[in-house]
Design a protein around this motif. Structure first.
Motif, PDB file in Angstrom:
ATOM      1  N   GLN A   1       0.826  -0.766  -0.171  1.00 46.61           N
ATOM      2  CA  GLN A   1       0.059  -0.368  -0.164  1.00 46.61           C
ATOM      3  C   GLN A   1       1.253   1.422  -0.049  1.00 46.61           C
ATOM      4  O   GLN A   1       1.916   1.158   0.251  1.00 46.61           O
ATOM      5  CB  GLN A   1      -1.172   0.345   1.604  1.00 46.61           C
ATOM      6  CG  GLN A   1      -1.700  -1.238   1.107  1.00 46.61           C
ATOM      7  CD  GLN A   1      -2.029  -1.766   0.187  1.00 46.61           C
ATOM      8  OE1 GLN A   1      -2.784  -0.517  -1.135  1.00 46.61           O
ATOM      9  NE2 GLN A   1      -2.076  -2.435  -0.741  1.00 46.61           N
TER      10      GLN A   1
ATOM     11  N   GLN B   1      -7.598   5.671 -14.371  1.00 43.87           N
ATOM     12  CA  GLN B   1      -8.294   6.370 -13.301  1.00 43.87           C
ATOM     13  C   GLN B   1      -8.898   7.109 -13.242  1.00 43.87           C
ATOM     14  O   GLN B   1      -8.561   8.277 -13.874  1.00 43.87           O
ATOM     15  CB  GLN B   1      -8.388   6.004 -11.959  1.00 43.87           C
ATOM     16  CG  GLN B   1      -7.748   4.102 -11.488  1.00 43.87           C
ATOM     17  CD  GLN B   1      -6.884   4.375 -10.362  1.00 43.87           C
ATOM     18  OE1 GLN B   1      -7.121   4.788  -9.184  1.00 43.87           O
ATOM     19  NE2 GLN B   1      -6.303   3.327 -10.138  1.00 43.87           N
TER      20      GLN B   1
ATOM     21  N   ASN C   1      -9.810   1.261 -13.178  1.00 44.55           N
ATOM     22  CA  ASN C   1      -8.442  -0.516 -13.211  1.00 44.55           C
ATOM     23  C   ASN C   1      -7.042   0.527 -12.587  1.00 44.55           C
ATOM     24  O   ASN C   1      -7.109   1.823 -12.534  1.00 44.55           O
ATOM     25  CB  ASN C   1      -9.011  -1.288 -14.302  1.00 44.55           C
ATOM     26  CG  ASN C   1      -8.638  -0.284 -15.018  1.00 44.55           C
ATOM     27  OD1 ASN C   1      -8.096   0.766 -15.139  1.00 44.55           O
ATOM     28  ND2 ASN C   1      -9.438  -1.083 -16.225  1.00 44.55           N
ATOM     29  N   GLN C   2      -6.235  -0.683 -12.318  1.00 52.60           N
ATOM     30  CA  GLN C   2      -5.155  -0.622 -12.464  1.00 52.60           C
ATOM     31  C   GLN C   2      -4.736   0.349 -13.978  1.00 52.60           C
ATOM     32  O   GLN C   2      -2.695   1.278 -13.500  1.00 52.60           O
ATOM     33  CB  GLN C   2      -4.182  -0.944 -12.307  1.00 52.60           C
ATOM     34  CG  GLN C   2      -4.432  -1.393 -10.921  1.00 52.60           C
ATOM     35  CD  GLN C   2      -4.413  -0.963  -9.564  1.00 52.60           C
ATOM     36  OE1 GLN C   2      -5.610  -0.188  -9.120  1.00 52.60           O
ATOM     37  NE2 GLN C   2      -3.137  -0.602  -9.518  1.00 52.60           N
ATOM     38  N   GLU C   3      -5.088   0.661 -14.844  1.00 53.20           N
ATOM     39  CA  GLU C   3      -4.699   1.157 -16.225  1.00 53.20           C
ATOM     40  C   GLU C   3      -4.310   2.796 -16.496  1.00 53.20           C
ATOM     41  O   GLU C   3      -3.731   3.809 -16.439  1.00 53.20           O
ATOM     42  CB  GLU C   3      -4.542   0.754 -17.700  1.00 53.20           C
ATOM     43  CG  GLU C   3      -3.953  -0.648 -17.803  1.00 53.20           C
ATOM     44  CD  GLU C   3      -4.265  -2.277 -16.861  1.00 53.20           C
ATOM     45  OE1 GLU C   3      -5.432  -2.143 -17.760  1.00 53.20           O
ATOM     46  OE2 GLU C   3      -2.867  -2.747 -16.970  1.00 53.20           O
TER      47      GLU C   3
ATOM     48  N   VAL D   1      -3.327   2.832  -4.753  1.00 53.42           N
ATOM     49  CA  VAL D   1      -4.219   1.170  -5.156  1.00 53.42           C
ATOM     50  C   VAL D   1      -5.528   1.056  -5.394  1.00 53.42           C
ATOM     51  O   VAL D   1      -6.461   1.266  -5.563  1.00 53.42           O
ATOM     52  CB  VAL D   1      -2.834   0.692  -3.830  1.00 53.42           C
ATOM     53  CG1 VAL D   1      -1.843   1.095  -3.822  1.00 53.42           C
ATOM     54  CG2 VAL D   1      -4.001   1.567  -2.608  1.00 53.42           C
ATOM     55  N   PRO D   2      -5.879  -0.484  -5.849  1.00 47.14           N
ATOM     56  CA  PRO D   2      -7.459  -0.627  -5.900  1.00 47.14           C
ATOM     57  C   PRO D   2      -8.236  -1.030  -4.007  1.00 47.14           C
ATOM     58  O   PRO D   2      -7.302  -1.224  -3.264  1.00 47.14           O
ATOM     59  CB  PRO D   2      -7.188  -2.193  -5.980  1.00 47.14           C
ATOM     60  CG  PRO D   2      -5.718  -2.771  -5.849  1.00 47.14           C
ATOM     61  CD  PRO D   2      -4.859  -1.771  -6.016  1.00 47.14           C
TER      62      PRO D   2
ATOM     63  N   SER E   1     -14.121  -0.127  -9.161  1.00 51.61           N
ATOM     64  CA  SER E   1     -14.392  -0.054 -10.630  1.00 51.61           C
ATOM     65  C   SER E   1     -15.598   0.551 -10.706  1.00 51.61           C
ATOM     66  O   SER E   1     -15.859   0.776 -11.739  1.00 51.61           O
ATOM     67  CB  SER E   1     -14.653  -1.675 -10.674  1.00 51.61           C
ATOM     68  OG  SER E   1     -15.442  -2.614  -9.591  1.00 51.61           O
TER      69      SER E   1
ATOM     70  N   ARG F   1      -4.804   8.008  -9.697  1.00 55.46           N
ATOM     71  CA  ARG F   1      -3.847   6.807  -9.270  1.00 55.46           C
ATOM     72  C   ARG F   1      -3.717   6.259  -7.915  1.00 55.46           C
ATOM     73  O   ARG F   1      -3.148   6.581  -7.674  1.00 55.46           O
ATOM     74  CB  ARG F   1      -2.297   6.995 -10.290  1.00 55.46           C
ATOM     75  CG  ARG F   1      -2.038   5.972 -10.514  1.00 55.46           C
ATOM     76  CD  ARG F   1      -0.564   6.284 -11.101  1.00 55.46           C
ATOM     77  NE  ARG F   1      -0.042   4.250 -11.246  1.00 55.46           N
ATOM     78  CZ  ARG F   1      -0.401   3.330 -12.457  1.00 55.46           C
ATOM     79  NH1 ARG F   1      -1.244   4.386 -13.259  1.00 55.46           N
ATOM     80  NH2 ARG F   1       0.605   2.577 -12.186  1.00 55.46           N
TER      81      ARG F   1
END
Ligand code: SAH
Length: 212
Positions: A57, A181, A177-179, A204-205, A155, A202
């Motif tokens: 994290q 946001q 997503n991680q690509e 963390v999920p 998401s 950017r």
């Protein structure tokens, strides 16, 4: 590297990046960000960057912490009750605690939650109520909230969080997503929700379930 002068320089940089809210600038100028990371990283605390806090994290970069708080205060200048999902290091929590009456903050990773709870005591921050839980469903018993801030990317916008806003309340949440946001601001008014796309982000999920 951790002096008030370094912090001042960070605040000047934030202004150059477009942060304008005086209350936000004031809080970031006062709050010792280096006490929210491990000692070995303290010398980097005022850089314009996210920093690792363990468990994969990160402590968010100063700009995004300032921006999310500013977006909240624009719609809700005197928040009484704020819910934060993703306590992490507790830095954003402490910023929120300085501009509102009470902050309820949920973290799904137990060791982070416990470490941060102690940190709030050491820093004599008494208006934060930390909880070790999965925050995707919010914290309904304590709501409704004037504002909800999510510091991990989802998401989609969780309905459960929207439904825990007061009328006039505001939800700040990175979605994607991680690509890719986008930071969104959702304002509740008479059972309707107005949604704004603010800027790319950017994070963390946001993950379901808890980690012990
Ligand atoms: N505001 C924090 C950000 C930490 S990173 C800081 O600046 O230090 C995001 C945090 O959200 C992580 O600590 C992660 O464990 C937490 N998180 C992710 N999904 C979560 C969930 N469903 N419920 C609660 N916390 C969650």
């Amino acid at each position: 590297m951790t002096s008030p002068r370094t912090r001042e320089r960070m605040v000047i940089r934030l202004q150059e990046q477009g942060i304008y809210h005086s209350q936000v600038l004031d809080v970031l100028n006062r709050l010792p960000r280096h006490l929210f990371v491990d000692e070995a990283l303290a010398h980097r605390a005022y850089e314009d960057t996210a920093l690792p806090i363990g468990y994969q994290q990160t402590l968010s970069q100063p700009y995004i912490v300032a921006r999310m708080t500013e977006l909240l205060l624009e719609k809700c200048p005197h928040p009484r009750k704020v819910l934060e999902i993703g306590t992490g290091s507790g830095y954003q929590t402490a910023v929120l605690a300085a501009v509102s009456d009470h902050v309820y903050s949920v973290e799904r990773i137990r060791p982070l939650s416990e470490k941060t709870r102690k940190r709030f005591q050491q820093l004599k921050i008494y208006n934060v109520f930390p909880r070790y839980a999965d925050g995707t469903l919010g914290w309904r018993e304590k709501g409704p909230y004037d504002a909800i801030v999510v510091t991990a990317a989802s998401s989609s916008v969780p309905e459960a969080l929207k439904s825990q806003l007061c009328s006039g309340g505001v939800l700040i949440i990175p979605v994607g997503n991680q690509e890719s946001q986008v930071l969104k601001r959702i304002t509740a008014a008479y059972g309707q929700y107005q949604e704004e796309d603010i800027e790319p982000a950017r994070f963390v999920p946001l993950l379901e379930g808890r980690i012990r």
